[in-house]
Design a protein around this motif. Sequence first.
Motif, PDB file in Angstrom:
ATOM      1  N   ARG A   1       0.857  -1.186   0.000  1.00 55.25           N
ATOM      2  CA  ARG A   1       0.000   0.000   0.000  1.00 55.25           C
ATOM      3  C   ARG A   1       0.889   1.230   0.000  1.00 55.25           C
ATOM      4  NH1 ARG A   1      -2.994  -3.588   2.821  1.00 55.25           N
ATOM      5  NH2 ARG A   1      -5.173  -3.661   2.262  1.00 55.25           N
ATOM      6  N   HIS A   2       0.393   2.273  -0.664  1.00 57.96           N
ATOM      7  CA  HIS A   2       1.122   3.538  -0.715  1.00 57.96           C
ATOM      8  C   HIS A   2       0.144   4.677  -0.439  1.00 57.96           C
ATOM      9  CE1 HIS A   2       4.450   1.491  -2.668  1.00 57.96           C
ATOM     10  NE2 HIS A   2       3.585   0.955  -3.482  1.00 57.96           N
ATOM     11  N   PRO A   3       0.568   5.681   0.313  1.00 54.62           N
ATOM     12  CA  PRO A   3      -0.300   6.850   0.488  1.00 54.62           C
ATOM     13  C   PRO A   3      -0.404   7.635  -0.815  1.00 54.62           C
ATOM     14  CG  PRO A   3       1.843   7.239   1.485  1.00 54.62           C
ATOM     15  CD  PRO A   3       1.836   5.814   1.015  1.00 54.62           C
TER      16      PRO A   3
ATOM     17  N   ALA B   1       2.280   7.770  -3.791  1.00 49.09           N
ATOM     18  CA  ALA B   1       3.558   8.327  -3.332  1.00 49.09           C
ATOM     19  C   ALA B   1       4.768   7.918  -4.164  1.00 49.09           C
ATOM     20  CB  ALA B   1       3.768   7.995  -1.862  1.00 49.09           C
ATOM     21  N   PRO B   2       4.895   6.662  -4.621  1.00 48.76           N
ATOM     22  CA  PRO B   2       6.088   6.325  -5.402  1.00 48.76           C
ATOM     23  C   PRO B   2       6.231   7.133  -6.699  1.00 48.76           C
ATOM     24  CG  PRO B   2       5.037   4.333  -4.627  1.00 48.76           C
ATOM     25  CD  PRO B   2       4.098   5.467  -4.313  1.00 48.76           C
ATOM     26  N   MET B   3       5.134   7.661  -7.215  1.00 51.62           N
ATOM     27  CA  MET B   3       5.206   8.436  -8.462  1.00 51.62           C
ATOM     28  C   MET B   3       5.864   9.800  -8.254  1.00 51.62           C
ATOM     29  SD  MET B   3       4.309   6.346 -10.666  1.00 51.62           S
ATOM     30  CE  MET B   3       4.577   7.468 -12.001  1.00 51.62           C
ATOM     31  N   GLN B   4       6.112  10.184  -7.013  1.00 52.38           N
ATOM     32  CA  GLN B   4       6.826  11.433  -6.748  1.00 52.38           C
ATOM     33  C   GLN B   4       8.239  11.408  -7.317  1.00 52.38           C
ATOM     34  OE1 GLN B   4       6.074  13.262  -2.628  1.00 52.38           O
ATOM     35  NE2 GLN B   4       5.823  11.061  -2.328  1.00 52.38           N
TER      36      GLN B   4
ATOM     37  N   GLN C   1      -8.128   6.969   1.550  1.00 54.35           N
ATOM     38  CA  GLN C   1      -7.684   5.629   1.188  1.00 54.35           C
ATOM     39  C   GLN C   1      -6.239   5.670   0.733  1.00 54.35           C
ATOM     40  OE1 GLN C   1     -10.630   5.138  -1.847  1.00 54.35           O
ATOM     41  NE2 GLN C   1      -9.167   5.434  -3.484  1.00 54.35           N
ATOM     42  N   GLU C   2      -5.686   4.479   0.493  1.00 49.08           N
ATOM     43  CA  GLU C   2      -4.332   4.335  -0.013  1.00 49.08           C
ATOM     44  C   GLU C   2      -4.375   3.558  -1.330  1.00 49.08           C
ATOM     45  OE1 GLU C   2      -1.456   3.975   3.778  1.00 49.08           O
ATOM     46  OE2 GLU C   2      -2.823   2.284   3.516  1.00 49.08           O
ATOM     47  N   ALA C   3      -3.325   3.692  -2.113  1.00 47.93           N
ATOM     48  CA  ALA C   3      -3.190   2.908  -3.345  1.00 47.93           C
ATOM     49  C   ALA C   3      -2.759   1.499  -2.954  1.00 47.93           C
ATOM     50  CB  ALA C   3      -2.150   3.545  -4.257  1.00 47.93           C
ATOM     51  N   GLU C   4      -3.424   0.506  -3.499  1.00 50.44           N
ATOM     52  CA  GLU C   4      -3.093  -0.876  -3.191  1.00 50.44           C
ATOM     53  C   GLU C   4      -2.507  -1.574  -4.414  1.00 50.44           C
ATOM     54  OE1 GLU C   4      -6.245  -1.972   0.307  1.00 50.44           O
ATOM     55  OE2 GLU C   4      -6.753  -2.583  -1.734  1.00 50.44           O
ATOM     56  N   ILE C   5      -1.458  -2.339  -4.174  1.00 49.37           N
ATOM     57  CA  ILE C   5      -0.838  -3.169  -5.203  1.00 49.37           C
ATOM     58  C   ILE C   5      -1.147  -4.612  -4.823  1.00 49.37           C
ATOM     59  CG2 ILE C   5       1.302  -3.824  -6.372  1.00 49.37           C
ATOM     60  CD1 ILE C   5       0.461  -0.831  -6.668  1.00 49.37           C
TER      61      ILE C   5
END
Length: 179
Positions: A37-39, A118-121, A138-142
């Motif tokens: 998960r990512h914020p 967040a990783p796309m920053q 919510q958060e982004a889920e992989i």
Amino acid sequence: METFPQVKALIDGVLDVAFIRTPQRYPAELTDFVVDRHPYCVAIPENHHLAQRKQINLAMLAEEAFVAGSLEMEVGFWGNLGAVSKPGQSLRIVQRTPDIFSLLTFVAAGVGLGIISAPMQSVAIPGIVYRKISGALQEAEIAVAYRKRESAPVVKSFIHRLTSEKRRCGCGQKSPARK
């Protein structure tokens, strides 16, 4: 490969396992488990009034213009805009784009703000600043997606290994932000 083509490739038997953004629903023959998960963050044109802030809250975003992903992605997935809007709340979407790089290019051009994981920053596009969103919903889920009735021993072993590792490290625990 993007999520929708991966889902199709799984169904067609071209792929055995896919690492994808978690959709709201899968086709009946597929299943998944969350591995990370990512914020979410907000991408802001550097000359925008919010660019000077260290952190952005939901109220600050309510009246802003947004650049968003394709409608198919927003409808079929826990779309990025869901991180900043409650069900039934309308956001002002001024442009839709087919991919993250187009979205960030439109943000840099001053068309609107973008909600990204967040990783796309790490994508360095001149003219953009990235800020944390306090109170994101919510958060982004992989997830790892695969066929429910998988019969290939090597694929079953790989899935078993991933699920065992997930349990061991506590990865993919449900976030309080997503219900």
